[in-house]
Design a protein around this motif. Sequence first.
Motif, PDB file in Angstrom:
ATOM      1  N   MET C   1       0.842  -1.193   0.000  1.00 58.69           N
ATOM      2  CA  MET C   1       0.000   0.000   0.000  1.00 58.69           C
ATOM      3  C   MET C   1       0.880   1.246   0.000  1.00 58.69           C
ATOM      4  O   MET C   1       1.831   1.337   0.776  1.00 58.69           O
ATOM      5  N   LYS C   2       0.523   2.204  -0.810  1.00 57.52           N
ATOM      6  CA  LYS C   2       1.309   3.447  -0.893  1.00 57.52           C
ATOM      7  C   LYS C   2       1.126   4.295   0.355  1.00 57.52           C
ATOM      8  O   LYS C   2       2.057   4.909   0.861  1.00 57.52           O
ATOM      9  N   THR C   3      -0.100   4.372   0.811  1.00 57.34           N
ATOM     10  CA  THR C   3      -0.435   5.172   1.989  1.00 57.34           C
ATOM     11  C   THR C   3       0.284   4.622   3.218  1.00 57.34           C
ATOM     12  O   THR C   3       0.189   3.436   3.508  1.00 57.34           O
ATOM     13  N   LYS C   4       0.993   5.489   3.937  1.00 55.33           N
ATOM     14  CA  LYS C   4       1.664   5.001   5.142  1.00 55.33           C
ATOM     15  C   LYS C   4       0.726   5.052   6.360  1.00 55.33           C
ATOM     16  O   LYS C   4       0.583   4.066   7.067  1.00 55.33           O
ATOM     17  N   HIS C   5       0.121   6.213   6.587  1.00 57.49           N
ATOM     18  CA  HIS C   5      -0.719   6.393   7.767  1.00 57.49           C
ATOM     19  C   HIS C   5      -2.192   6.513   7.370  1.00 57.49           C
ATOM     20  O   HIS C   5      -2.498   7.057   6.312  1.00 57.49           O
ATOM     21  N   VAL C   6      -3.089   6.036   8.236  1.00 50.74           N
ATOM     22  CA  VAL C   6      -4.517   6.225   7.985  1.00 50.74           C
ATOM     23  C   VAL C   6      -5.113   7.064   9.120  1.00 50.74           C
ATOM     24  O   VAL C   6      -5.518   6.552  10.167  1.00 50.74           O
ATOM     25  N   VAL C   7      -5.106   8.377   8.909  1.00 52.86           N
ATOM     26  CA  VAL C   7      -5.666   9.315   9.879  1.00 52.86           C
ATOM     27  C   VAL C   7      -7.160   9.468   9.596  1.00 52.86           C
ATOM     28  O   VAL C   7      -7.980   9.481  10.495  1.00 52.86           O
ATOM     29  N   ASP C   8      -7.487   9.547   8.291  1.00 49.88           N
ATOM     30  CA  ASP C   8      -8.887   9.619   7.856  1.00 49.88           C
ATOM     31  C   ASP C   8      -9.063   8.552   6.773  1.00 49.88           C
ATOM     32  O   ASP C   8      -8.081   8.126   6.150  1.00 49.88           O
ATOM     33  N   LEU C   9     -10.282   8.139   6.542  1.00 44.88           N
ATOM     34  CA  LEU C   9     -10.491   7.121   5.516  1.00 44.88           C
ATOM     35  C   LEU C   9     -10.185   7.681   4.123  1.00 44.88           C
ATOM     36  O   LEU C   9      -9.839   6.941   3.202  1.00 44.88           O
ATOM     37  N   THR C  10     -10.249   9.011   4.007  1.00 42.12           N
ATOM     38  CA  THR C  10      -9.919   9.645   2.720  1.00 42.12           C
ATOM     39  C   THR C  10      -8.419   9.556   2.414  1.00 42.12           C
ATOM     40  O   THR C  10      -8.001   9.887   1.313  1.00 42.12           O
ATOM     41  N   ASP C  11      -7.600   9.137   3.390  1.00 37.49           N
ATOM     42  CA  ASP C  11      -6.178   8.892   3.108  1.00 37.49           C
ATOM     43  C   ASP C  11      -6.001   7.720   2.144  1.00 37.49           C
ATOM     44  O   ASP C  11      -4.966   7.586   1.498  1.00 37.49           O
ATOM     45  N   LEU C  12      -7.013   6.867   2.092  1.00 41.24           N
ATOM     46  CA  LEU C  12      -6.973   5.726   1.173  1.00 41.24           C
ATOM     47  C   LEU C  12      -7.538   6.161  -0.180  1.00 41.24           C
ATOM     48  O   LEU C  12      -8.566   6.856  -0.231  1.00 41.24           O
ATOM     49  N   SER C  13      -6.881   5.741  -1.256  1.00 41.03           N
ATOM     50  CA  SER C  13      -7.466   5.971  -2.576  1.00 41.03           C
ATOM     51  C   SER C  13      -8.686   5.057  -2.710  1.00 41.03           C
ATOM     52  O   SER C  13      -8.843   4.090  -1.959  1.00 41.03           O
ATOM     53  N   HIS C  14      -9.542   5.400  -3.656  1.00 38.88           N
ATOM     54  CA  HIS C  14     -10.715   4.570  -3.910  1.00 38.88           C
ATOM     55  C   HIS C  14     -10.286   3.122  -4.180  1.00 38.88           C
ATOM     56  O   HIS C  14     -10.883   2.174  -3.661  1.00 38.88           O
ATOM     57  N   LYS C  15      -9.216   2.969  -4.948  1.00 35.93           N
ATOM     58  CA  LYS C  15      -8.697   1.640  -5.284  1.00 35.93           C
ATOM     59  C   LYS C  15      -8.223   0.909  -4.012  1.00 35.93           C
ATOM     60  O   LYS C  15      -8.529  -0.274  -3.813  1.00 35.93           O
ATOM     61  N   GLU C  16      -7.498   1.619  -3.141  1.00 31.08           N
ATOM     62  CA  GLU C  16      -7.022   1.003  -1.898  1.00 31.08           C
ATOM     63  C   GLU C  16      -8.197   0.570  -1.008  1.00 31.08           C
ATOM     64  O   GLU C  16      -8.175  -0.505  -0.419  1.00 31.08           O
ATOM     65  N   ALA C 110      -3.979  12.119  15.870  1.00 30.69           N
ATOM     66  CA  ALA C 110      -3.431  11.089  14.975  1.00 30.69           C
ATOM     67  C   ALA C 110      -2.587  11.722  13.883  1.00 30.69           C
ATOM     68  O   ALA C 110      -1.511  11.201  13.531  1.00 30.69           O
ATOM     69  N   ALA C 111      -3.015  12.876  13.370  1.00 27.21           N
ATOM     70  CA  ALA C 111      -2.226  13.579  12.350  1.00 27.21           C
ATOM     71  C   ALA C 111      -0.883  14.005  12.930  1.00 27.21           C
ATOM     72  O   ALA C 111       0.166  13.879  12.279  1.00 27.21           O
ATOM     73  N   ALA C 112      -0.902  14.495  14.170  1.00 29.60           N
ATOM     74  CA  ALA C 112       0.339  14.899  14.829  1.00 29.60           C
ATOM     75  C   ALA C 112       1.250  13.687  15.041  1.00 29.60           C
ATOM     76  O   ALA C 112       2.454  13.736  14.782  1.00 29.60           O
ATOM     77  N   ALA C 113       0.677  12.584  15.495  1.00 30.86           N
ATOM     78  CA  ALA C 113       1.455  11.361  15.726  1.00 30.86           C
ATOM     79  C   ALA C 113       2.093  10.883  14.423  1.00 30.86           C
ATOM     80  O   ALA C 113       3.253  10.447  14.406  1.00 30.86           O
ATOM     81  N   ALA C 114       1.359  10.988  13.334  1.00 32.56           N
ATOM     82  CA  ALA C 114       1.872  10.527  12.033  1.00 32.56           C
ATOM     83  C   ALA C 114       3.118  11.300  11.616  1.00 32.56           C
ATOM     84  O   ALA C 114       3.979  10.776  10.912  1.00 32.56           O
ATOM     85  N   ALA C 124      -7.515   5.648  15.762  1.00 35.27           N
ATOM     86  CA  ALA C 124      -8.608   4.893  16.382  1.00 35.27           C
ATOM     87  C   ALA C 124      -9.576   5.841  17.069  1.00 35.27           C
ATOM     88  O   ALA C 124     -10.297   5.450  17.993  1.00 35.27           O
ATOM     89  N   GLY C 125      -9.598   7.110  16.603  1.00 36.28           N
ATOM     90  CA  GLY C 125     -10.501   8.106  17.163  1.00 36.28           C
ATOM     91  C   GLY C 125      -9.737   9.257  17.787  1.00 36.28           C
ATOM     92  O   GLY C 125      -9.000   9.044  18.742  1.00 36.28           O
ATOM     93  N   ASP C 126      -9.913  10.484  17.255  1.00 32.83           N
ATOM     94  CA  ASP C 126      -9.279  11.675  17.864  1.00 32.83           C
ATOM     95  C   ASP C 126     -10.381  12.661  18.223  1.00 32.83           C
ATOM     96  O   ASP C 126     -10.807  13.477  17.434  1.00 32.83           O
ATOM     97  N   GLY C 127     -10.844  12.554  19.466  1.00 32.13           N
ATOM     98  CA  GLY C 127     -11.925  13.414  19.944  1.00 32.13           C
ATOM     99  C   GLY C 127     -13.162  13.214  19.095  1.00 32.13           C
ATOM    100  O   GLY C 127     -13.466  12.103  18.673  1.00 32.13           O
ATOM    101  N   GLY C 128     -13.866  14.300  18.803  1.00 33.58           N
ATOM    102  CA  GLY C 128     -15.055  14.201  17.971  1.00 33.58           C
ATOM    103  C   GLY C 128     -14.739  14.308  16.494  1.00 33.58           C
ATOM    104  O   GLY C 128     -15.646  14.486  15.682  1.00 33.58           O
ATOM    105  N   HIS C 129     -13.475  14.173  16.133  1.00 34.04           N
ATOM    106  CA  HIS C 129     -13.008  14.506  14.790  1.00 34.04           C
ATOM    107  C   HIS C 129     -13.155  13.350  13.807  1.00 34.04           C
ATOM    108  O   HIS C 129     -14.077  13.311  13.005  1.00 34.04           O
TER     109      HIS C 129
END
Lengths: 357, 357, 357
Positions: C1-16, C110-114, C124-129
């Motif tokens: 997989m090209k994507t390293k981190h998954v902060v949001d599901l939009t980090d994944l391409s449609h194909k992924e 999660a974005a900061a951790a990445a 696995a959940g960052d507040g209400g975000h």
Amino acid sequence: MKTKHVVDLTDLSHKELMEIIHLANEIKARPEDYMDACRGKILSTLFYEPSTRTQMSFQTAMLRLGGKIIGFDNPQNSSVAKGESLKDTITVIGGYADIIAIRHPMEGTAAAAAMYSPVPIVNAGDGGHLHPTQTLTDVVTLYNEAGRLDNLCIGLCGDLKNGRTVHSLIKTMTSFPNNRFILISTPELSVPQYIKDIINASQCNYTEVSSLVEAIPELDVLYMTRIQRERFSSEEEYRKQDGVFVLDKPKLKLAKKSMKILHPLPRVDEIDVEVDYDDRAKYFIQTVYGMYGRMALILKMLEGSRREFSPRVMPTHHYHCCNKRCITQTEKYLPAIFTEAGGDMLLCRYCDGRTLI
Amino acid sequence: MKTKHVVDLTDLSHKELMEIIHLANEIKARPEDYMDACRGKILSTLFYEPSTRTQMSFQTAMLRLGGKIIGFDNPQNSSVAKGESLKDTITVIGGYADIIAIRHPMEGTAAAAAMYSPVPIVNAGDGGHLHPTQTLTDVVTLYNEAGRLDNLCIGLCGDLKNGRTVHSLIKTMTSFPNNRFILISTPELSVPQYIKDIINASQCNYTEVSSLVEAIPELDVLYMTRIQRERFSSEEEYRKQDGVFVLDKPKLKLAKKSMKILHPLPRVDEIDVEVDYDDRAKYFIQTVYGMYGRMALILKMLEGSRREFSPRVMPTHHYHCCNKRCITQTEKYLPAIFTEAGGDMLLCRYCDGRTLI
Amino acid sequence: MKTKHVVDLTDLSHKELMEIIHLANEIKARPEDYMDACRGKILSTLFYEPSTRTQMSFQTAMLRLGGKIIGFDNPQNSSVAKGESLKDTITVIGGYADIIAIRHPMEGTAAAAAMYSPVPIVNAGDGGHLHPTQTLTDVVTLYNEAGRLDNLCIGLCGDLKNGRTVHSLIKTMTSFPNNRFILISTPELSVPQYIKDIINASQCNYTEVSSLVEAIPELDVLYMTRIQRERFSSEEEYRKQDGVFVLDKPKLKLAKKSMKILHPLPRVDEIDVEVDYDDRAKYFIQTVYGMYGRMALILKMLEGSRREFSPRVMPTHHYHCCNKRCITQTEKYLPAIFTEAGGDMLLCRYCDGRTLI
């Protein structure tokens, strides 16, 4: 194994119980043969109240069978804190795990969980009600250390009124012939009548005494338990009894050389530390037998087990169980299930409590 | 390995320590060769006070060796809360696990546990007393990053009075020739006399300075530690010193290009975040060396280990250790064991505290 | 997989995303083929706020892939309590584990951790975000139970204003053609404007209604969520709405035979227990799909992953994010990173919050 869930040790047939004892011994003799027996399987330990010792015993058992473990030990951290029902938690975890060990402060919880779980449930303690793997521990220990499960003179000492391990051990041992129980306690903390009824209905008998010194010479087995200070009617009463139910070296001198001392642990001061160095002390090796007993139980329960939900259970009566510590008090959706106990008495299927119509 | 328990790093012979360092490097080079080295073995982490970082390092080490883990990190949830003695807990867990890592707020706890454990004990921190795997971490890091363990100019900066990691590192490094220690602190937080005595008795020497700027140019190694605000005599004193013992980019400009910066972590603000991006910063890779060091230690300790109880230890004297933080204060059954330290002085075998007869 | 981190599901391409859905189904069909897929790998679950359910789902996923788990679920017990920064914790744990699942009460964590993690981060959940693996769960369930991800009439019922799972599901489903959303809530708890903008910009459309009864007959999917009592303007308002957004058997009679009912769980009383016994109830099997979805995600993320630090990220602006729940409020060293959102508006890279210059 035919039995799916083990809520009480009586859920096992006599034959199944003996098979588990023998399997425990086989695992103890050749642990390396069982290192991968539960490969790919997951045990979930759902501890709604902390009990590190019991939890670690289950976890070690599963790990030594090559299985894996998930779970929690603190309801505050779980979905329960968000108001989730036992039914929902069990249904979801039953989708993750292959077998569930549950502990809960309310009586009847394991029976309730068994109604909704697609995978086997082991009761790891439901309030003051049942704790079958402790009794399994005791029985595996007796089988190995006393060499037999029948024809034993078994002293039970301490709080015999509130001790669920004591009640459960007596019930199980009455299914073997010619055991004799010496019940050693104050009158206030003596065994409840229904336990005496069970003994009377069996091939065993009992005597009640109020002093350990008096009883100890004839015992093959001495099962010690803790008396909590709060159980005494007054501080004066406590002081008066202080030491009477404590096992120490002088009392041990009166016992047979072959007597075996058991204790469900943790102990506080009802067995003096000096006794630990006596060969008759079996309460530490007892925990190791407990681990092998749990390994055998898990293995048998997973054998041929399939993930499937039980059919929906409908209420049998329109009454509510009146035991304040019964799980039906807090989990309102549970169907009321009673058996008629004669007269106007109903027996709750969850907590075994009696309700008068 | 001959040594059964590792309460202090000095329990290891010089030869054993070097073997562990070399094994750590071998595992780091070929981790896949060690993936099943501890298959079927269980490490129990008994953390009577939480220390997630240390616990996770031990757990990761065992898991990367193919072993399994059980344990607790919260005494409230354990049998301890029911009043169980350390002796009983260790005896029972020693029946479940193959090796135990213990952390406890009282000094001498690991030594006490070692007296009763049938399996190897590793000290994961006993109060302010000892923390040998931190020192192992430091030594593995120095061996790899500084390229040698002798002929080093080592600066130690911060709270040198209360920092057990500092004392332990100095003790260990004095066993290698020609190391020179620059002790950088306020007079109030300087190294205790007995540590200076150890240096003086070795082939090493030391200098004391009160400013990091002054010391930094000659250092091969800079070992930073945190000074807790409460350690200063007053808020005014704290403000005066503020920044003097903080490593930042301007101070780092004065250092050798080859200097290595270590820190036991967690840090608060004694190292500026900008320093993280400097190649000399080794405090993060240090935690990875710590994991390999613990893997090597666990592997060596389990090698040829048999589950057996040590003989009972009898008291040597009729005195009590007067260190308020000694484990003998709370675990009353522990035999009093002292070595005579000359004059009227006794040295407690558990906490190394001095008691005047 | 090209994507390293998954902060949001939009980090994944449609194909992924489609690859992960298919892989989840393949694992579900042949779990034994994946029993050792993550052998020798470690997942760390860093839960800065407890969420037993999500944590157990991640843990089960990793264990069923043959991997191992470490982690914590209580910041009080961790180095965090000693004041350690997120950056330091992530850097150290990134040296122990091969992949990290992080949950935190602050938005953008999660974005900061990445930014600092050498190994893949899953949010696995960052507040209400954001909570991408819940949406993955929903999508895997729909793909299997509804048979397709397009041309669906999807009702979303309950608190649509504050429900991050609702927003995330809508965003993801707009990337499939011809989905129609029926938004069922009170006006006060309706979907935010920016979500409506996303629907309008897609090949999908929406309708807003204020009653479940009205909406239910045309739905292919009903996604139920909880409305917290505190969300209502007054107790009177709450009572008035009581039952309007509750799914029970009478309302279910109005629905298609093929409708699928989903819920992110835990539920409280927004779905009556009687509904559980209806074949359309998919909220329990949904958690099982979630486990397979997480298995597929972990497997894909570890595939070809190398342990390496990302290059240092420099601030883009001299402003601070003004979202009080943004992780930049507490972790002061984080570089301010914004994208210009038009006009005087900046969009925070961590929490997606808007700041007016």
